[in-house]
Scaffold this motif. Structure first.
Motif, PDB file in Angstrom:
ATOM      1  N   CYS A  55       0.825  -1.222   0.000  1.00 31.84           N
ATOM      2  CA  CYS A  55       0.000   0.000   0.000  1.00 31.84           C
ATOM      3  C   CYS A  55       0.851   1.260   0.000  1.00 31.84           C
ATOM      4  N   GLY A  56       1.743   1.343   0.953  1.00 32.24           N
ATOM      5  CA  GLY A  56       2.571   2.524   1.071  1.00 32.24           C
ATOM      6  C   GLY A  56       1.883   3.696   1.735  1.00 32.24           C
ATOM      7  N   GLY A  57       0.783   3.435   2.445  1.00 33.00           N
ATOM      8  CA  GLY A  57       0.079   4.513   3.129  1.00 33.00           C
ATOM      9  C   GLY A  57      -1.032   3.977   3.998  1.00 33.00           C
ATOM     10  N   VAL A  58      -1.832   4.872   4.476  1.00 38.35           N
ATOM     11  CA  VAL A  58      -2.955   4.527   5.354  1.00 38.35           C
ATOM     12  C   VAL A  58      -4.241   5.099   4.773  1.00 38.35           C
ATOM     13  N   PRO A  59      -5.364   4.532   5.132  1.00 34.59           N
ATOM     14  CA  PRO A  59      -5.523   3.374   5.990  1.00 34.59           C
ATOM     15  C   PRO A  59      -5.043   2.102   5.297  1.00 34.59           C
ATOM     16  N   PHE A  60      -4.501   1.210   6.124  1.00 34.28           N
ATOM     17  CA  PHE A  60      -4.005  -0.083   5.671  1.00 34.28           C
ATOM     18  C   PHE A  60      -4.595  -1.131   6.609  1.00 34.28           C
ATOM     19  N   PHE A  61      -5.388  -2.007   6.043  1.00 32.32           N
ATOM     20  CA  PHE A  61      -6.037  -3.063   6.809  1.00 32.32           C
ATOM     21  C   PHE A  61      -5.336  -4.374   6.496  1.00 32.32           C
ATOM     22  N   TYR A  62      -4.947  -5.113   7.546  1.00 34.52           N
ATOM     23  CA  TYR A  62      -4.189  -6.338   7.356  1.00 34.52           C
ATOM     24  C   TYR A  62      -4.799  -7.467   8.168  1.00 34.52           C
ATOM     25  N   ASN A  63      -5.039  -8.593   7.498  1.00 38.23           N
ATOM     26  CA  ASN A  63      -5.555  -9.802   8.151  1.00 38.23           C
ATOM     27  C   ASN A  63      -4.366 -10.732   8.317  1.00 38.23           C
ATOM     28  N   ASP A  64      -3.912 -10.888   9.569  1.00 35.67           N
ATOM     29  CA  ASP A  64      -2.713 -11.669   9.868  1.00 35.67           C
ATOM     30  C   ASP A  64      -2.901 -13.151   9.542  1.00 35.67           C
ATOM     31  N   GLU A  65      -4.113 -13.635   9.590  1.00 34.53           N
ATOM     32  CA  GLU A  65      -4.379 -15.048   9.323  1.00 34.53           C
ATOM     33  C   GLU A  65      -4.305 -15.354   7.825  1.00 34.53           C
ATOM     34  N   THR A  66      -4.987 -14.551   7.020  1.00 33.77           N
ATOM     35  CA  THR A  66      -5.061 -14.813   5.581  1.00 33.77           C
ATOM     36  C   THR A  66      -4.012 -14.051   4.782  1.00 33.77           C
ATOM     37  N   LYS A  67      -3.350 -13.077   5.412  1.00 32.48           N
ATOM     38  CA  LYS A  67      -2.388 -12.177   4.757  1.00 32.48           C
ATOM     39  C   LYS A  67      -3.069 -11.272   3.729  1.00 32.48           C
ATOM     40  N   ASP A  68      -4.387 -11.191   3.791  1.00 31.40           N
ATOM     41  CA  ASP A  68      -5.149 -10.319   2.906  1.00 31.40           C
ATOM     42  C   ASP A  68      -5.038  -8.889   3.422  1.00 31.40           C
TER      43      ASP A  68
END
Length: 85
Positions: A55-68
């Motif tokens: 992304c290189g910016g915000v907002p950035f949403f990250y799902n640690d389980e799926t890496k989505d």
């Protein structure tokens, strides 16, 4: 674990807050919110996940389980999909 990396004064981040709250309430999930513009530890954590190639910016949403991940403003449906709901 679901993460919302945001900047305190970021207008796109502010726009996403109600959708994140709705997601938590309606889907029974917890989204860990990490402010990165004024918190160096959170910023380093974001940079460890996104070296600028995602992304290189915000907002950035990250799902640690799926890496989505999601970049920027998103619809509620996109947010639900990201959360696996």
């Amino acid at each position: 674990m679901l993460y919302d990396f945001y900047g305190e004064e970021c207008p796109h981040c502010v726009d996403m807050h109600p959708l994140v709250e709705r997601l938590e309430k309606e889907c029974g999930v917890t989204v860990v919110k990490k402010e990165v513009w004024h918190n160096d530890e959170n910023r380093r954590e974001l940079e460890a996940i996104d070296d600028g190639s995602l992304c290189g910016g915000v907002p950035f949403f990250y799902n640690d389980e799926t890496k989505d991940f999601l970049c920027g403003s998103s619809s509620y449906e996109e947010l639900k999909r990201w959360a696996g709901k």
